[in-house]
Design a protein around this motif. Structure first.
Motif, PDB file in Angstrom:
ATOM      1  N   GLY A   1       0.939  -1.146  -0.238  1.00  0.00           N
ATOM      2  CA  GLY A   1       0.058  -0.290  -0.238  1.00  0.00           C
ATOM      3  C   GLY A   1       0.670   1.136   0.017  1.00  0.00           C
ATOM      4  N   SER A   2       2.389   1.387   0.014  1.00  0.00           N
ATOM      5  CA  SER A   2       3.071   2.009   0.722  1.00  0.00           C
ATOM      6  C   SER A   2       3.139   3.035  -1.497  1.00  0.00           C
ATOM      7  CB  SER A   2       4.377   2.014   0.518  1.00  0.00           C
ATOM      8  OG  SER A   2       5.184   0.931   0.044  1.00  0.00           O
ATOM      9  N   ALA A   3       3.583   4.135  -1.470  1.00  0.00           N
ATOM     10  CA  ALA A   3       3.790   4.749  -2.495  1.00  0.00           C
ATOM     11  C   ALA A   3       5.220   3.494  -2.919  1.00  0.00           C
ATOM     12  CB  ALA A   3       4.656   5.842  -2.858  1.00  0.00           C
TER      13      ALA A   3
ATOM     14  N   THR B   1       2.048  10.121  -0.511  1.00  0.00           N
ATOM     15  CA  THR B   1       1.417  10.605  -1.177  1.00  0.00           C
ATOM     16  C   THR B   1       0.599   9.568  -1.618  1.00  0.00           C
ATOM     17  OG1 THR B   1       1.990  10.665  -3.160  1.00  0.00           O
ATOM     18  CG2 THR B   1       2.517  12.794  -2.014  1.00  0.00           C
ATOM     19  N   ALA B   2       0.443   8.426  -1.783  1.00  0.00           N
ATOM     20  CA  ALA B   2       0.276   7.102  -1.888  1.00  0.00           C
ATOM     21  C   ALA B   2      -0.988   6.962  -0.794  1.00  0.00           C
ATOM     22  CB  ALA B   2       0.176   5.520  -2.642  1.00  0.00           C
ATOM     23  N   THR B   3      -0.267   7.035   0.229  1.00  0.00           N
ATOM     24  CA  THR B   3      -1.146   6.523   1.543  1.00  0.00           C
ATOM     25  C   THR B   3      -1.756   7.275   1.839  1.00  0.00           C
ATOM     26  OG1 THR B   3       0.568   4.719   2.535  1.00  0.00           O
ATOM     27  CG2 THR B   3      -1.037   6.036   4.267  1.00  0.00           C
TER      28      THR B   3
ATOM     29  N   LEU C   1       3.046  11.482  -7.425  1.00  0.00           N
ATOM     30  CA  LEU C   1       4.377  11.469  -7.465  1.00  0.00           C
ATOM     31  C   LEU C   1       5.119  12.087  -8.389  1.00  0.00           C
ATOM     32  CD1 LEU C   1       4.394   7.026  -6.992  1.00  0.00           C
ATOM     33  CD2 LEU C   1       4.845   9.080  -4.943  1.00  0.00           C
ATOM     34  N   VAL C   2       5.988  12.432  -8.712  1.00  0.00           N
ATOM     35  CA  VAL C   2       6.904  13.288  -9.676  1.00  0.00           C
ATOM     36  C   VAL C   2       7.490  12.509 -10.439  1.00  0.00           C
ATOM     37  CG1 VAL C   2       7.716  15.483  -9.949  1.00  0.00           C
ATOM     38  CG2 VAL C   2       6.732  14.660  -8.621  1.00  0.00           C
TER      39      VAL C   2
END
Length: 326
Positions: free
Chosen positions: A42-44, A207-209, A292-293
């Protein structure tokens, strides 16, 4: 106010290497691929690994098995990749922790970030979002949060799941003059669960979380750690624009092959497939949708980034006085 003009993680603009030409015919591998991820499900980092693994599997004609091995700031995953069985080509998806920071943070590493791994490609730059629990924290703005913390005079706690967000939390503690200490977690999802349960005060979350919980109204975003706002959360201002102009903490995610299991010619093909996947419209859309960038580039860009940030991360860690497990 403590000022810090050093950009924590320079992103640079290095050209894409010639390891892969878009449209080139893929060559099948003779063994499957094992992809070891340094952070939890679940993390980025995990999300990128699974997105990439699925597409490398199609390009290589071999299955890609993704394994999460979080803990010890990525060292557990790095060691697992280094000592993996030779029945598969083994890759490590990690970032600035294992390949820039840990050589300073830890007194001893059981792997050599340069000698034991071959850079394949940078995957993305990863800002953090400062989030709080609306039931535990009354503030809805960064200024109010800092003001209320000063007025209350009580020690605060913040979650740390990686070297990157630990440094973000510590930097914020310094510039905001807070009394605060870190609570270590092995995975971002676990930390988010405890934040929703009001177990600590603030969290510079990946950010993903963070984004799904923000949209669900379970946590409140106060600011973004990068100098620029996120395209996926344009209404969330940055720490720099709100209160502390020099605040800019961004980490990065990348992929390496373990030299013990993956010969140079295979590493070159894997690097090309990685670049092809993330440079595609689908790849860029995936990254930006997770906050994400994109970091276009190949092996040489990652090698340069790694060497530069080993120096920069070392300076920051010594300046803050961080120690592993502290």
């Amino acid at each position: 106010m403590i000022r810090h003009r050093r950009r924590l993680l320079g992103l640079g603009t290095l050209a894409l290497t010639g390891a892969w030409a878009p449209g080139a015919r893929a060559q099948s591998l003779d063994k499957p691929v094992r992809m070891i991820v340094a952070y939890g499900a679940g993390s980025a980092t995990d999300m990128i690994a699974r997105f990439l693994g699925e597409r490398i599997g199609k390009l290589s004609g071999r299955p890609v098995v993704v394994e999460n091995k979080p803990g010890a700031d990525g060292n557990i995953a790095a060691e697992a990749a280094l000592h993996a069985q030779p029945d598969a080509y083994t890759l490590l998806v990690s970032g600035a922790s294992t390949h820039a920071a840990n050589v300073t943070l830890y007194k001893k590493l059981n792997f050599d970030p340069e000698a034991d791994f071959t850079p394949l490609a940078p995957l993305a730059a990863a800002p953090f979002i400062l989030v709080v629990n609306p039931e535990r924290v009354r503030a809805r703005t960064l200024k109010d949060f800092v003001g209320q913390a000063a007025a209350d005079g009580k020690p605060l706690t913040f979650a740390a799941t990686s070297v990157g967000n630990r440094i973000a939390g510590e930097r914020f503690r310094q510039v905001a003059r807070l009394q605060a200490s870190a609570v270590p977690y092995r995975a971002s999802a676990q930390a988010m669960t405890d934040l929703i349960g009001a177990q600590f005060d603030y969290y510079f979350c990946d950010t993903a979380t963070a984004l799904p919980q923000i949209r669900a109204g379970k946590v409140v975003p106060l600011a973004v750690s990068s100098r620029e706002r996120l395209t996926t959360a344009p209404d969330v201002p940055t720490v720099a624009e709100l209160m502390f102009p020099d605040f800019d903490v961004v980490t990065w995610i990348a992929i390496w092959s373990a030299n013990a299991s993956t010969p140079p010619d295979v590493a070159t093909r894997l690097s090309g497939w990685t670049a092809q996947t993330l440079e595609s419209a689908e790849g860029r859309e995936f990254l930006t949708s997770k906050g994400l960038v994109p970091m276009p580039g190949g092996a040489e860009r990652l090698r340069t980034q790694q060497r530069r940030d080993t120096v920069e991360w070392g300076k920051v860690i010594r300046e803050i006085g961080l120690a592993a497990g502290a």
